[in-house]
Every structure is written in structure tokens, then in C-alpha cells.
Design a protein around this motif. Structure first.
Motif, PDB file in Angstrom:
ATOM      1  N   ASP A 137       0.812  -1.211   0.000  1.00 34.47           N
ATOM      2  CA  ASP A 137       0.000   0.000   0.000  1.00 34.47           C
ATOM      3  C   ASP A 137       0.848   1.265   0.000  1.00 34.47           C
ATOM      4  O   ASP A 137       0.532   2.230  -0.699  1.00 34.47           O
ATOM      5  N   THR A 138       1.899   1.270   0.780  1.00 33.19           N
ATOM      6  CA  THR A 138       2.759   2.438   0.938  1.00 33.19           C
ATOM      7  C   THR A 138       4.029   1.990   1.658  1.00 33.19           C
ATOM      8  O   THR A 138       3.984   1.033   2.432  1.00 33.19           O
ATOM      9  N   PRO A 139       5.150   2.682   1.452  1.00 35.24           N
ATOM     10  CA  PRO A 139       6.358   2.337   2.208  1.00 35.24           C
ATOM     11  C   PRO A 139       6.409   2.973   3.596  1.00 35.24           C
ATOM     12  O   PRO A 139       7.363   2.741   4.336  1.00 35.24           O
ATOM     13  N   TYR A 142       4.508   3.363   9.598  1.00 37.67           N
ATOM     14  CA  TYR A 142       3.383   3.146  10.513  1.00 37.67           C
ATOM     15  C   TYR A 142       2.042   3.334   9.793  1.00 37.67           C
ATOM     16  O   TYR A 142       1.124   3.973  10.321  1.00 37.67           O
ATOM     17  N   TYR A 143       1.938   2.783   8.616  1.00 35.26           N
ATOM     18  CA  TYR A 143       0.690   2.788   7.854  1.00 35.26           C
ATOM     19  C   TYR A 143       0.106   1.378   7.957  1.00 35.26           C
ATOM     20  O   TYR A 143       0.813   0.392   7.737  1.00 35.26           O
ATOM     21  N   PHE A 144      -1.171   1.286   8.311  1.00 33.37           N
ATOM     22  CA  PHE A 144      -1.781  -0.020   8.564  1.00 33.37           C
ATOM     23  C   PHE A 144      -3.101  -0.169   7.829  1.00 33.37           C
ATOM     24  O   PHE A 144      -3.838   0.797   7.624  1.00 33.37           O
ATOM     25  N   ALA A 145      -3.381  -1.402   7.439  1.00 31.57           N
ATOM     26  CA  ALA A 145      -4.682  -1.773   6.893  1.00 31.57           C
ATOM     27  C   ALA A 145      -5.444  -2.538   7.965  1.00 31.57           C
ATOM     28  O   ALA A 145      -4.911  -3.473   8.569  1.00 31.57           O
ATOM     29  N   ASN A 224       3.013  -1.922   4.269  1.00 34.78           N
ATOM     30  CA  ASN A 224       4.187  -2.131   3.413  1.00 34.78           C
ATOM     31  C   ASN A 224       4.527  -3.607   3.214  1.00 34.78           C
ATOM     32  O   ASN A 224       5.516  -3.940   2.549  1.00 34.78           O
ATOM     33  N   LEU A 225       3.710  -4.509   3.756  1.00 35.81           N
ATOM     34  CA  LEU A 225       3.867  -5.935   3.456  1.00 35.81           C
ATOM     35  C   LEU A 225       3.381  -6.229   2.041  1.00 35.81           C
ATOM     36  O   LEU A 225       2.320  -5.726   1.627  1.00 35.81           O
TER      37      LEU A 225
END
Length: 255
Positions: A137-139, A142-145, A224-225
Motif C-alpha cells: 500500500d505504501t512504504p 506506521y501505515y496499517f490496513a 508495506n507488506l
């Protein structure tokens, strides 16, 4: 599972009183999260089964609103806006868990980025090349789905992958350029072949974990996974919220 922070904790997402909200769901308490440490990097993924006890009103909402093509991403389907109160209810129940599991500094704050109902409806032959490989989704660190599965029927799992040429499982600002360079030959190789969804490992991407679609299950993972839906065309390509692979998707950045 760590205990809640003893120091100053993050503010809740909303200051509204519970009586002010119509969250459209009833959350089962106490939560019973499982932490899956996936891949060689042992990245934590949070899985909460039976997160909700009743989602009938949320499902009814999905059946009443208009879904539209998502032009802002490569998602192979249609989306509609999630009710704000549902988003607040979910985040207020799991925000501390996210901070604890991912060891996020408590001075950082959650900022919702996008909130959708989602349905896959794109036929395999119409997929673009980038929709035919696992994605991130993004590098951002601390960005989470946050992904909740809403229907009863069997649907495709959410799977996580390693990019074999680079051994990357997570794409960060530091390795993103290298990943894109290494992935380009496979994209060129794919382009002339009949399009299909990516559902099994090959010499470029190896699946190392999957989480089955199960009604009421909530999954939280870093954006970022490298991941993909294991799309089953017979059951998952469906624009009907009552029968399709209906999910509630909340994307947050903590900064």
C-alpha cells in the motif's frame, strides 16, 4: 500480548460519548487477538476472530449505498464509503493494541487515510499488469490496513508474499527503488500473457502466510507488506454486497 502502556497513551479517535454513536456493529468484549509473526522477518499481523457479534445493520448499509470504481488505487473492484461511526468504533477498540504490538511511539497520532466497503468485480482478462502481482500500500513505516470480513460465504484469503529476487517481504523507503528495478523484468514477462489473478507462488513471489476470509474476523497488518487476495473467480468476482467478497477496509497512518 503486552499490557497497555503505563505512560501517556494516544488520544482516542473521537471524543463522542458511546450514546452519541450508532456504530452499526456490536463489538465482542473482551477482544481476543492473536498475533501471527509472519515470514522470515516475523512481522506481527493481528487477527481478531469474532470481533463483532452483530453486523446486520452494517451489511444493510452496504446493500443500500452505491458502489463505484476506485480510480485512486489498483484495487480490482468497486468501493463505497464506510459509515463514520463504524470507523470510530473499530479504531477506539483497537488503537491501543496497534500501538502496543507495533511499538509505536505514543506521541504519534492515528490519522485515517481511507475507509471503504470493498467488492472485487474485475474479470481476470481485464486486469492491468500491476494488478497481476502482489502489491504493497505504501512504504510508510506506521501505515496499517484494518480489514474486516463481512459475509458468511467462503471467499478468497488474504495472502502475504516474499519477492524472491530481492528477498523483500516489506517495501520501505530504503528498499523501494531496488524492489521496483528488480520487479520490472517480471512485469515485462507477464505483459503479453493472458491476464489472471495472482493466487500461487512462482519463481518471483513466494507465499509465506495466508489468513482465511471468515465473517466477523478483523485483520490488522502493516501496509508495506507484500500481499494479495487469493481471488477465486467463481465466488469472489461479484458486485452484489450480499454475496460477493464484501470487506470493510480502514487505512490509517500514524505520524
Amino acid at each position: 500480548m503486552t499490557e497497555p502502556h503505563s505512560q501517556t497513551v494516544p488520544k482516542q479517535v473521537s471524543s463522542a460519548k458511546p450514546t452519541d454513536l450508532n456504530p452499526m456493529v456490536r463489538v465482542n468484549k473482551p477482544l481476543k487477538p492473536e498475533i501471527h509473526y509472519i515470514g522470515e522477518q516475523k512481522t506481527p499481523v493481528i487477527v481478531i476472530d469474532d470481533f463483532t457479534a452483530d453486523i446486520s445493520e452494517l451489511q444493510h448499509c452496504a446493500n443500500q449505498i452505491d458502489f463505484n470504481l476506485d480510480k485512486g488505487s489498483y484495487y480490482p473492484g468497486i468501493r463505497a464509503k464506510l459509515p463514520r461511526d463504524y470507523v470510530i468504533e473499530v479504531l477506539n477498540h483497537v488503537f491501543q493494541l496497534i500501538y502496543d504490538v507495533y511499538k509505536i511511539p505514543t506521541n504519534l497520532r492515528i490519522k485515517p487515510q481511507a475507509t471503504y466497503f470493498s467488492l472485487i468485480n474485475r474479470q481476470p482478462e481485464s486486469l492491468t499488469t500491476l494488478q497481476r502481482i502482489p502489491h504493497f500500500d505504501t512504504p510508510a513505516p506506521y501505515y496499517f490496513a484494518l480489514l474486516q470480513y463481512l459475509n458468511e460465504e467462503d471467499h478468497g484469503a488474504t495472502a502475504f508474499f516474499k519477492h524472491i529476487p530481492t528477498q523483500f517481504e516489506r517495501i520501505t523507503q530504503a528498499n523501494m527503488d531496488e524492489y521496483f528495478r528488480a520487479a520490472e523484468p517480471y512485469l515485462q514477462e507477464l505483459a503479453p500473457h493472458p491476464a489472471k489473478y495472482f493466487v500461487e507462488s512462482n519463481q518471483y513471489y513466494q507465499q509465506h502466510h495466508q489468513i482465511e476470509y471468515k465473517q466477523h474476523r478483523l485483520v490488522i497488518y502493516p501496509g508495506n507488506l507484500l500481499h494479495s487476495t487469493l481471488v477465486c473467480p467463481k465466488t469472489d468476482i461479484d458486485s452484489n454486497p450480499q454475496t460477493g467478497r464484501l470487506t470493510a477496509n480502514i487505512f490509517i497512518n500514524v505520524s
